[in-house]
Design a protein around this motif. Structure first.
Motif, short mmCIF file in Angstrom:
data_model
loop_
_atom_site.label_atom_id
_atom_site.label_comp_id
_atom_site.label_asym_id
_atom_site.label_seq_id
_atom_site.Cartn_x
_atom_site.Cartn_y
_atom_site.Cartn_z
N MET A 199 45.96 37.36 31.05
CA MET A 199 44.91 36.09 31.83
C MET A 199 43.77 36.50 31.72
N ALA A 257 48.44 37.77 38.39
CA ALA A 257 47.85 36.93 38.50
C ALA A 257 46.93 36.59 39.58
N PHE A 304 50.78 30.90 40.94
CA PHE A 304 51.69 31.40 39.71
C PHE A 304 52.61 30.80 40.84
#
Length: 628
Positions: free
Chosen positions: A349, A392, A400
C-alpha cells in the motif's frame, strides 16, 4: 486469372446504366418518339455526360462497398453520388456545347439513374441471398425461433448461412405479428404454442432471440422449451451484442444461469469513473471468483493501475495472462502475499498508494471450515481482514471495502461467524477515527464461483447421476459474479464509513428445483438421472438471511443496495482484546474453538449447541454456491 477486378466490373456496369438513364430520359420526355433535332442532341451529349458522371462516381468512392451486402447506407451513398453527378450534365451542355437539351431531361436522368443503379445492386444481393440463404434453408436441423423482433431479423440470415440450422417458423407473444412473415418465414403464434408446434413440425431445438426483454420473459421462454421437450438455445446477451463482442449468430445452449439470472445491473458509472479513473485500486484475493471479477469490472473505469494481491501463485499468473490478452492497455501489478502478513500489505500500500482497497480474500467453504480447519478460518477471515484494514488505515487509504456474506447474519457455522467478526473488526477500527472510510458489502451465493453447485451438478449429470442435494427444502439467494462485483463497486462509491451494505438478492431459490432444471436442460429425465438427498452438512442452514433480527435497514439511491444498521462496537477495549486473542494460541479442538468464537459473536449459535430445525420453505428455483 481474372481479367478484371470486381470493382472494375461494377464501374463498367454503372457506365452502361448511366448511358441507359440518359437515353431513357429523352424517350420519356418525348413520349418514346424523339424528334430528329433532339436525336442529335442525345448522341452528341451522351459520351460527355456519361464520362463526367463516371469520373464523379470514381472520385466520390462509390466502389468501396460490396454488392452482395448492399444496404441502406450504400443506397444513401449512391444517392449522394448521383446527385453530385447530376450537376455535371447541365454544366457540360450549357458551357461547352451548341445543342439544346430539354430541362426535364436534367430532372429525369438522376431519378432514372438511381432506380437503375440501386435496382441492379439490390437485385444482385437478392440473387446471392437466394442462392446461398435459400439453399441453406433446406439444410441443417429444424429449429423454431422464439421472438420475431429486430434480433430475429438479424439472426435469420446469419444462422442460415452457417448451414447448421433450418428455421421452420417463428413464435412471438405479440398478437400483431401473428401470421406475418420475416424473410419468408411465418410467425406461427405465441410461445405457449411451442409444445404443439414442435410436435407437429418434428422440431427438437428452439432459439430464444429476445436479448433485450426482461429476464423473466427469457426465463419463461426457456421453461417453455423444457416443458415442450426441445433443446433451448439462446443468442448472446444484449450488452454483448451492443458492445460488438459477438455476433447475433453466436447462438449457444441455454444454461441454468440463464434461467436463474436477473436483469442487468445499472451502476453509477460516471461517478465510479470519477473515483477510479487515473487512480490505483487494490484487490486482495484477486485470484478468486469475486476478486478476479472485481479486477475486470474495475478495468472498465481506466485506473492507472490495479494492484492484485493474492497468495496463490497460479491464480495470480492466470489473472495476469488474462489481462494481457483482454485488457492489454491496463497496467496490473501482481503482488504475491498472505493477507495475514500485515507488513507485506503495508509495504504494497505504501508503494502503490491505492485510493480504495477491496478485501475479497477469505476462506468461504462452509463444511471445510467447520471442523479441523476452524482455527485457520479465524486466522484468515478475521486476522487477515484486521491486518488488511489496519494497513489501509496506517497508509491513509481513503476507502476500504470488506466483501462479506449473508452467512454472517445469525451465523450457525464458523465461516459465517468469522465473517461477522471481520465486519465487527472493521467497525471497531472505524470508531478509532482516521481518514479511511470502512464499508462492508454483504451478499449471498454467486453463480459459477469456485465451489459452486452448478459445476458439481453438471459433473454428476454427465456421469449419469445421482445428483446429490442435501435437503429437499434447502433454498439460497443467488447472484451472478459480474452483478456482485458491480454492486460491490457501487457500494464502495456510496460508503462514508462503518456502513454494512446489503445487496438485493432477489427471490430465494430451491436447490432441488435447480437440480431438476439442470437434468431437463441436459436432455435427460428424472427417471434417467436420479436426485438423491444426503442430509444437511456441518454448519449448513436450510436458508440464509441477509439481515439479523437486531438490525434495521434504510434505502439508498440505488434500488439494489440498502444499508443495514448493525449493533455498534462501543467498547474501546474490544479491539485490543480481539487482537490479543488472534495473536495467541487458538484451540485446536473445533468444539472449543466454536465456543470461544461464540463469545465474540453473540448471535452465533454453533450447530453442536443448537441443531438447525427442519423448516419448510416456499417453492423457488436456484443455486447454492456452498452446496454440493
Amino acid at each position: 486469372m481474372k481479367l478484371l477486378s470486381r470493382s472494375t466490373v461494377v464501374f463498367l456496369c454503372d457506365i452502361v446504366l448511366a448511358g441507359a438513364a440518359w437515353y431513357l430520359s429523352f424517350l420519356l420526355r418525348f413520349n418514346f418518339s424523339i424528334p430528329e433535332d433532339f436525336v442529335r442532341s442525345l448522341w452528341v451529349t451522351l459520351p460527355w455526360v456519361v464520362g463526367a458522371q463516371a469520373l464523379v462516381f470514381r472520385l466520390i468512392g462509390l466502389y468501396q462497398g460490396i454488392w452482395r451486402f448492399a444496404s441502406l447506407p450504400d443506397l444513401q451513398q449512391l444517392v449522394r453520388s448521383v446527385a453530385a453527378a447530376a450537376l455535371c450534365a447541365p454544366l457540360i451542355v450549357l458551357l461547352g456545347m451548341s445543342v439544346v437539351v430539354p430541362r426535364s431531361v436534367y430532372v429525369l436522368d438522376p431519378i432514372l439513374l438511381i432506380i437503375l443503379m440501386g435496382g441492379v445492386r439490390f437485385a444482385y444481393r437478392a440473387w446471392r441471398e437466394h442462392r446461398e440463404f435459400g439453399a441453406l434453408m433446406a439444410k441443417g436441423k429444424p429449429v423454431l425461433v422464439l421472438g420475431a423482433g429486430e434480433t430475429a431479423a438479424r439472426l435469420l440470415p446469419d444462422i442460415s448461412r452457417s448451414g447448421q440450422w433450418r428455421v421452420v417458423g417463428l413464435l412471438d407473444d405479440n398478437a400483431k405479428k401473428h401470421d406475418r412473415t420475416l424473410y419468408g418465414l411465418r410467425v406461427l403464434g405465441p410461445v405457449r404454442e411451442l409444445e404443439r408446434l414442435a410436435r407437429e413440425m418434428k422440431v427438437s431445438h428452439a432459439i430464444i432471440a429476445m436479448p433485450n426483454v426482461s429476464h423473466e420473459a427469457r426465463r419463461d421462454a426457456a421453461n417453455a422449451c423444457v416443458r415442450a421437450g426441445v433443446k433451448p438455445m439462446t443468442v448472446p446477451s444484449f450488452d454483448d451484442l451492443i458492445s460488438g463482442k459477438v455476433s447475433v449468430a453466436a447462438v449457444r445452449e441455454v444454461e441454468v444461469e440463464d434461467l436463474l439470472g436477473r436483469d442487468p445491473v445499472k451502476i453509477d458509472a460516471p461517478r465510479l469513473r470519477q473515483l477510479i479513473e487515473g487512480q490505483v485500486v487494490m484487490v486482495t484475493g484477486a485470484g478468486g471468483s469475486i476478486g478476479s471479477e472485481l479486477c475486470r469490472q474495475i478495468a472498465r473505469f481506466s485506473p492507472s493501475a490495479i494492484v492484485a494481491f493474492e497468495r496463490g501463485e497460479f491464480f495470480l499468473y492466470t489473472l495476469v495472462e488474462e489481462f494481457a490478452e483482454v485488457f492489454p492497455q491496463q497496467r496490473i501489478e501482481p503482488v504475491i502475499g498472505d493477507v495475514r502478513d500485515e507488513a507485506r500489505l503495508t509495504a504494497a500500500m505504501q508503494q502503490y498508494r491505492p485510493v480504495v482497497v477491496f478485501h475479497a480474500a477469505a476462506y468461504k467453504h462452509v463444511p471445510l471450515m467447520e471442523g479441523a480447519n476452524a482455527a485457520e478460518a479465524v486466522r484468515n477471515n478475521v486476522g487477515g481482514t484486521l491486518a488488511a484494514a489496519r494497513a489501509a488505515q496506517a497508509c491513509g487509504v481513503p476507502r476500504f471495502v470488506l466483501v462479506s456474506t449473508d452467512k454472517a447474519v445469525n451465523p450457525v457455522n464458523v465461516m459465517g461467524a468469522t465473517k461477522r467478526l471481520a465486519e465487527m473488526a472493521c467497525q471497531a477500527l472505524a470508531a478509532r477515527g482516521g481518514t479511511t472510510a470502512f464499508s462492508t458489502v454483504r451478499f449471498g451465493n454467486v453463480l459459477g464461483s469456485a465451489g459452486s453447485v452448478i459445476p458439481k451438478f453438471q459433473e454428476q449429470i454427465a456421469r449419469g447421476g445421482p445428483v446429490t442435494v442435501t435437503h429437499p427444502d434447502i433454498i439460497r439467494y443467488f447472484m451472478s459474479i459480474p452483478e456482485a462485483a458491480q454492486l460491490v463497486l457501487q457500494a464502495a462509491l456510496m460508503g462514508e464509513g462503518s456502513e454494512i451494505f446489503v445487496l438485493d438478492m432477489g427471490e430465494p431459490v430451491r436447490i432441488a428445483d435447480l437440480a431438476r432444471d439442470m437434468i431437463r436442460l441436459s436432455g435427460a429425465s428424472e427417471d434417467e438421472v436420479k436426485i438423491e438427498f444426503t442430509g444437511l452438512r456441518p454448519g449448513e442452514k436450510l436458508f440464509e438471511e441477509l439481515l439479523a433480527s437486531d438490525e434495521t435497514t434504510r434505502p439508498t439511491h440505488h434500488p439494489k443496495v440498502r444499508i443495514a444498521r448493525a449493533r455498534a462496537i462501543d467498547d474501546t477495549l474490544w479491539l485490543a482484546r480481539l487482537e490479543r486473542w488472534l495473536s495467541g494460541v487458538l484451540p485446536v479442538d473445533p468444539v472449543a474453538l466454536r465456543s470461544e468464537l461464540a463469545q465474540w459473536v453473540t448471535e452465533y449459535k454453533p450447530q453442536n449447541d443448537a441443531p438447525q430445525p427442519v423448516m419448510r420453505a416456499p417453492a423457488a428455483t436456484g443455486p447454492d454456491s456452498q452446496q454440493a
